[in-house]
Scaffold this motif. Sequence first.
Motif, mmCIF file in Angstrom:
data_model
loop_
_atom_site.group_PDB
_atom_site.id
_atom_site.type_symbol
_atom_site.label_atom_id
_atom_site.label_comp_id
_atom_site.label_asym_id
_atom_site.label_seq_id
_atom_site.Cartn_x
_atom_site.Cartn_y
_atom_site.Cartn_z
ATOM 1 N N VAL A 34 0.656 7.255 -6.409
ATOM 2 C CA VAL A 34 -0.609 8.345 -6.768
ATOM 3 C C VAL A 34 0.321 9.081 -7.076
ATOM 4 O O VAL A 34 0.104 10.555 -7.432
ATOM 5 C CB VAL A 34 -1.468 7.851 -6.027
ATOM 6 C CG1 VAL A 34 -2.404 9.051 -5.948
ATOM 7 C CG2 VAL A 34 -2.143 6.687 -6.250
ATOM 8 N N ALA A 35 0.959 9.689 -5.618
ATOM 9 C CA ALA A 35 1.030 10.773 -5.512
ATOM 10 C C ALA A 35 2.581 11.580 -6.683
ATOM 11 O O ALA A 35 2.458 12.685 -7.076
ATOM 12 C CB ALA A 35 2.504 10.988 -4.314
ATOM 13 N N TYR A 86 -7.328 13.323 -12.441
ATOM 14 C CA TYR A 86 -7.915 12.121 -11.560
ATOM 15 C C TYR A 86 -8.383 10.656 -11.646
ATOM 16 O O TYR A 86 -8.539 10.117 -12.134
ATOM 17 C CB TYR A 86 -8.857 12.648 -10.847
ATOM 18 C CG TYR A 86 -7.694 12.927 -9.573
ATOM 19 C CD1 TYR A 86 -7.156 14.778 -9.481
ATOM 20 C CD2 TYR A 86 -7.589 12.611 -8.428
ATOM 21 C CE1 TYR A 86 -6.307 15.015 -8.570
ATOM 22 C CE2 TYR A 86 -7.011 13.232 -7.337
ATOM 23 C CZ TYR A 86 -6.500 13.827 -7.199
ATOM 24 O OH TYR A 86 -6.014 15.039 -6.296
ATOM 25 N N GLN A 137 0.855 -1.158 -0.181
ATOM 26 C CA GLN A 137 -0.176 0.059 -0.150
ATOM 27 C C GLN A 137 0.745 1.163 0.223
ATOM 28 O O GLN A 137 0.585 2.237 -0.580
ATOM 29 C CB GLN A 137 -0.746 -0.374 1.078
ATOM 30 C CG GLN A 137 -2.302 0.745 1.655
ATOM 31 C CD GLN A 137 -2.886 1.043 0.170
ATOM 32 O OE1 GLN A 137 -2.816 -0.443 -0.712
ATOM 33 N NE2 GLN A 137 -4.144 1.278 -0.147
ATOM 34 N N ARG A 192 1.783 2.118 -3.475
ATOM 35 C CA ARG A 192 0.477 2.953 -3.962
ATOM 36 C C ARG A 192 0.206 4.097 -4.186
ATOM 37 O O ARG A 192 0.167 4.762 -4.635
ATOM 38 C CB ARG A 192 -1.008 1.664 -2.986
ATOM 39 C CG ARG A 192 -2.132 2.096 -4.355
ATOM 40 C CD ARG A 192 -3.028 1.221 -3.979
ATOM 41 N NE ARG A 192 -4.681 1.411 -3.972
ATOM 42 C CZ ARG A 192 -5.226 1.185 -5.137
ATOM 43 N NH1 ARG A 192 -4.763 -0.070 -5.971
ATOM 44 N NH2 ARG A 192 -6.134 0.922 -5.519
ATOM 45 N N HIS A 193 0.230 4.463 -2.902
ATOM 46 C CA HIS A 193 0.312 5.755 -2.528
ATOM 47 C C HIS A 193 1.452 6.622 -2.721
ATOM 48 O O HIS A 193 1.242 7.516 -3.260
ATOM 49 C CB HIS A 193 0.432 5.838 -0.918
ATOM 50 C CG HIS A 193 -0.692 5.490 -0.323
ATOM 51 N ND1 HIS A 193 -2.026 5.811 -0.433
ATOM 52 C CD2 HIS A 193 -1.416 4.477 0.251
ATOM 53 C CE1 HIS A 193 -2.525 5.935 0.158
ATOM 54 N NE2 HIS A 193 -2.648 4.811 1.143
ATOM 55 N N SER A 194 2.713 5.705 -3.198
ATOM 56 C CA SER A 194 3.696 6.664 -3.597
ATOM 57 C C SER A 194 3.358 6.740 -5.486
ATOM 58 O O SER A 194 4.104 8.081 -5.508
ATOM 59 C CB SER A 194 4.811 6.194 -3.294
ATOM 60 O OG SER A 194 5.337 6.185 -2.186
ATOM 61 N N THR A 236 -11.294 8.050 -5.563
ATOM 62 C CA THR A 236 -9.961 8.770 -5.663
ATOM 63 C C THR A 236 -10.237 9.932 -5.105
ATOM 64 O O THR A 236 -8.610 10.266 -4.389
ATOM 65 C CB THR A 236 -9.826 9.007 -7.053
ATOM 66 O OG1 THR A 236 -10.052 7.532 -8.114
ATOM 67 C CG2 THR A 236 -8.788 9.074 -7.464
ATOM 68 N N SER A 237 -10.375 10.546 -5.564
ATOM 69 C CA SER A 237 -10.306 12.418 -5.198
ATOM 70 C C SER A 237 -9.730 11.906 -2.970
ATOM 71 O O SER A 237 -9.695 13.050 -2.698
ATOM 72 C CB SER A 237 -11.409 13.321 -5.136
ATOM 73 O OG SER A 237 -11.561 14.511 -4.172
ATOM 74 N N THR A 243 -9.850 9.483 -1.050
ATOM 75 C CA THR A 243 -8.794 9.329 -0.754
ATOM 76 C C THR A 243 -6.859 9.405 -0.795
ATOM 77 O O THR A 243 -6.160 9.541 0.192
ATOM 78 C CB THR A 243 -8.210 7.826 -1.469
ATOM 79 O OG1 THR A 243 -9.809 7.210 -1.129
ATOM 80 C CG2 THR A 243 -7.034 6.234 -0.852
ATOM 81 N N TYR A 244 -7.089 10.227 -2.439
ATOM 82 C CA TYR A 244 -6.237 10.916 -2.286
ATOM 83 C C TYR A 244 -6.249 11.831 -2.786
ATOM 84 O O TYR A 244 -4.825 13.255 -3.344
ATOM 85 C CB TYR A 244 -4.961 10.084 -3.796
ATOM 86 C CG TYR A 244 -4.892 8.706 -3.517
ATOM 87 C CD1 TYR A 244 -3.642 8.095 -2.615
ATOM 88 C CD2 TYR A 244 -5.438 7.783 -3.819
ATOM 89 C CE1 TYR A 244 -3.705 6.519 -2.623
ATOM 90 C CE2 TYR A 244 -5.653 6.488 -3.973
ATOM 91 C CZ TYR A 244 -4.841 5.880 -3.574
ATOM 92 O OH TYR A 244 -4.526 4.017 -2.956
ATOM 93 N N PHE A 285 -2.891 14.886 -1.234
ATOM 94 C CA PHE A 285 -1.586 15.050 -2.347
ATOM 95 C C PHE A 285 -1.744 15.747 -3.495
ATOM 96 O O PHE A 285 -0.808 17.397 -3.544
ATOM 97 C CB PHE A 285 -1.368 13.609 -3.560
ATOM 98 C CG PHE A 285 -1.049 12.542 -2.312
ATOM 99 C CD1 PHE A 285 -0.164 12.433 -1.245
ATOM 100 C CD2 PHE A 285 -1.317 11.429 -2.581
ATOM 101 C CE1 PHE A 285 -0.112 11.331 -0.491
ATOM 102 C CE2 PHE A 285 -1.348 10.306 -2.190
ATOM 103 C CZ PHE A 285 -0.399 9.793 -0.779
#
Length: 67
Positions: free
Chosen positions: A15-16, A25, A8, A11-13, A40-41, A43-44, A47
């Motif tokens: 998306v960042a 998006y 995970q 995954r976050h990296s 998506t919005s 959660t992320y 960023f």
Amino acid sequence: MMKQIRIQDFRHSHVALLIDQETGYTNIKERLGHASIVTTSDTYGHFSQLSNAKPPMLPTNSSKGKV
């Protein structure tokens, strides 16, 4: 002791980096397999505040069915 890295975290990296590169998006949503851009919005979206990217424009009830 070093903190264990989880899938995970990658995954976050990922998306960042996409948001920093101003990837839309909608493209991110499809890449992640989210059913809704709202997911998506939610959660992320934070960023976007860390980069120069604009936050996503989410559809409103008044814009449904319009292109």
